[in-house]
Each structure stands twice: as structure tokens, then as C-alpha cells.
Design a protein around this motif. Sequence first.
Motif, PDB file in Angstrom:
ATOM      1  N   GLN A 133       1.020  -1.177   0.152  1.00  0.00           N
ATOM      2  CA  GLN A 133      -0.054   0.109  -0.079  1.00  0.00           C
ATOM      3  C   GLN A 133       0.786   1.253   0.053  1.00  0.00           C
ATOM      4  O   GLN A 133       0.547   2.188  -0.823  1.00  0.00           O
ATOM      5  CB  GLN A 133      -1.068   0.036   0.962  1.00  0.00           C
ATOM      6  CG  GLN A 133      -1.692   1.286   1.287  1.00  0.00           C
ATOM      7  CD  GLN A 133      -2.984   1.455   0.357  1.00  0.00           C
ATOM      8  OE1 GLN A 133      -3.552   0.355  -0.088  1.00  0.00           O
ATOM      9  NE2 GLN A 133      -3.290   2.538  -0.110  1.00  0.00           N
ATOM     10  N   ARG A 134       1.804   1.328   0.901  1.00  0.00           N
ATOM     11  CA  ARG A 134       2.633   2.580   1.073  1.00  0.00           C
ATOM     12  C   ARG A 134       3.602   2.645  -0.039  1.00  0.00           C
ATOM     13  O   ARG A 134       3.808   3.734  -0.649  1.00  0.00           O
ATOM     14  CB  ARG A 134       3.404   2.475   2.300  1.00  0.00           C
ATOM     15  CG  ARG A 134       4.536   3.799   2.500  1.00  0.00           C
ATOM     16  CD  ARG A 134       3.523   5.021   2.724  1.00  0.00           C
ATOM     17  NE  ARG A 134       4.295   6.279   2.811  1.00  0.00           N
ATOM     18  CZ  ARG A 134       4.082   7.222   1.981  1.00  0.00           C
ATOM     19  NH1 ARG A 134       2.779   7.283   1.313  1.00  0.00           N
ATOM     20  NH2 ARG A 134       4.757   8.234   2.170  1.00  0.00           N
ATOM     21  N   GLU A 137       1.401   4.274  -2.963  1.00  0.00           N
ATOM     22  CA  GLU A 137       1.092   5.734  -2.737  1.00  0.00           C
ATOM     23  C   GLU A 137       2.376   6.281  -3.048  1.00  0.00           C
ATOM     24  O   GLU A 137       2.233   7.530  -3.879  1.00  0.00           O
ATOM     25  CB  GLU A 137       0.872   5.905  -1.090  1.00  0.00           C
ATOM     26  CG  GLU A 137      -0.386   5.395  -0.635  1.00  0.00           C
ATOM     27  CD  GLU A 137      -0.666   5.132   0.831  1.00  0.00           C
ATOM     28  OE1 GLU A 137       0.502   5.319   1.513  1.00  0.00           O
ATOM     29  OE2 GLU A 137      -1.686   4.648   1.284  1.00  0.00           O
ATOM     30  N   THR A 140       2.502   6.526  -7.074  1.00  0.00           N
ATOM     31  CA  THR A 140       1.454   7.215  -7.818  1.00  0.00           C
ATOM     32  C   THR A 140       1.802   8.597  -7.516  1.00  0.00           C
ATOM     33  O   THR A 140       1.759   9.638  -8.292  1.00  0.00           O
ATOM     34  CB  THR A 140       0.043   6.998  -7.301  1.00  0.00           C
ATOM     35  OG1 THR A 140      -0.085   6.709  -5.969  1.00  0.00           O
ATOM     36  CG2 THR A 140      -0.097   5.402  -7.848  1.00  0.00           C
ATOM     37  N   GLU A 141       2.402   9.161  -6.266  1.00  0.00           N
ATOM     38  CA  GLU A 141       2.303  10.486  -5.788  1.00  0.00           C
ATOM     39  C   GLU A 141       3.772  11.051  -6.449  1.00  0.00           C
ATOM     40  O   GLU A 141       3.704  12.094  -7.017  1.00  0.00           O
ATOM     41  CB  GLU A 141       2.614  10.702  -4.245  1.00  0.00           C
ATOM     42  CG  GLU A 141       1.424  10.608  -3.400  1.00  0.00           C
ATOM     43  CD  GLU A 141       1.647  10.110  -2.097  1.00  0.00           C
ATOM     44  OE1 GLU A 141       2.836  10.645  -1.450  1.00  0.00           O
ATOM     45  OE2 GLU A 141       0.749   9.750  -1.240  1.00  0.00           O
ATOM     46  N   LEU A 172      -6.271   3.594  -5.696  1.00  0.00           N
ATOM     47  CA  LEU A 172      -5.462   5.005  -5.591  1.00  0.00           C
ATOM     48  C   LEU A 172      -5.639   5.703  -6.864  1.00  0.00           C
ATOM     49  O   LEU A 172      -5.835   6.811  -6.778  1.00  0.00           O
ATOM     50  CB  LEU A 172      -3.792   4.646  -5.440  1.00  0.00           C
ATOM     51  CG  LEU A 172      -3.567   4.282  -4.201  1.00  0.00           C
ATOM     52  CD1 LEU A 172      -1.970   3.884  -4.166  1.00  0.00           C
ATOM     53  CD2 LEU A 172      -3.668   5.266  -3.080  1.00  0.00           C
TER      54      LEU A 172
END
Length: 175
Positions: A133-134, A137, A140-141, A172
Motif C-alpha cells: 500500500q505505501r 502511494e 503514484t504521488e 489509488l
Amino acid sequence: MDTKIKLQQGDITKLQVDAIVNAANSSLMGGGGVDGAIHRAGGKQILEECIKIVDRQGRCKTGKAVITSGGNLPAKYVIHTVGPVYNGGKNVLKEEEQLANCYTNSLMLAFDNGIKTIAFPNISTGVYRFPKQRAAEIATETVDIFLENQEGIDEVIFICFDDENFGIYKKLLAV
């Protein structure tokens, strides 16, 4: 999220894009997971080019990226980046920064080489144990910020091999 960001599930070695990103180890000599799959599908030309890079500059450091041809792959290039090994959160800020650097440095190499389409695997989420998950993130960021500030790359594909990562990215990216 930038509309240039796409999501697919499947085998990165089959993609017809300008460049695919390899989640490499620092030796650049191939290994398990996506790294081994790219080296097997791309053939000896990729390994020979990696050997020349290592002879010239030494091992590839975590967060850095280098580029080779695509060998026998449909992609013209392979950008090899070394993701961080997750150590249970003991040095999480450094590991997160290194993972973000994998994406930024790969995109900079793509930009510098006139690459318009690039595909990323889920860097560091396999044997390097980065929490999926992290990692998604951060991926994508980082890519979204890069695309906001840099013209020249037309499409970034996140390609997920497994259902779990695909589901995470789907939420996401809201696709």
C-alpha cells in the motif's frame, strides 16, 4: 491524478512501450522476480550492457537508475532502478525517499532519452518486502508530481503482476 497515468495487469516483458523499468538489484546482473523475467525475456544483450555499466561506474546504488537497450523485448529500452530493502520500518523515511528516487530518477532518464511511454512494475514489493500500500502511494504521488512539472512523457503505465497490487493501484488511481 494526471490523465497520462494508466493501470494494467499483466507481464511487463510483453508491453510495447518505449521503456520498461526493471526493479533491479545493485549488481544489475539479473535476479528473481521482475528482474529475472526481464533479463530472461530480453536476452544476453541486456546483461552485456549491464556488465559494461558496472565496469564503468560500479554497482547501481539504491534509488539510482541506469538505462540499457531492450534487447529482445518489445520495449526499446530498459531502465534499471534499485529499490530499497524494507527493514521493518527501522529506517522508514530513508527507505521511502529511496523508493521515490527510483521513480524520479527513472523518469528523468526517460525524459533525457526522449522516451514518451514508460511502464513501472511494483518496485520493492516482492523480495524487498516494502509494504504494498505505501509503495503504491509513493509511486503514484511521485509520478504525478513529476508529470505536473515536466512535459515530454506522454504515458506512464503502472503494470501489476498480482491481484493484490492491482487492487491497491485501482483504488489509488480511481480507475
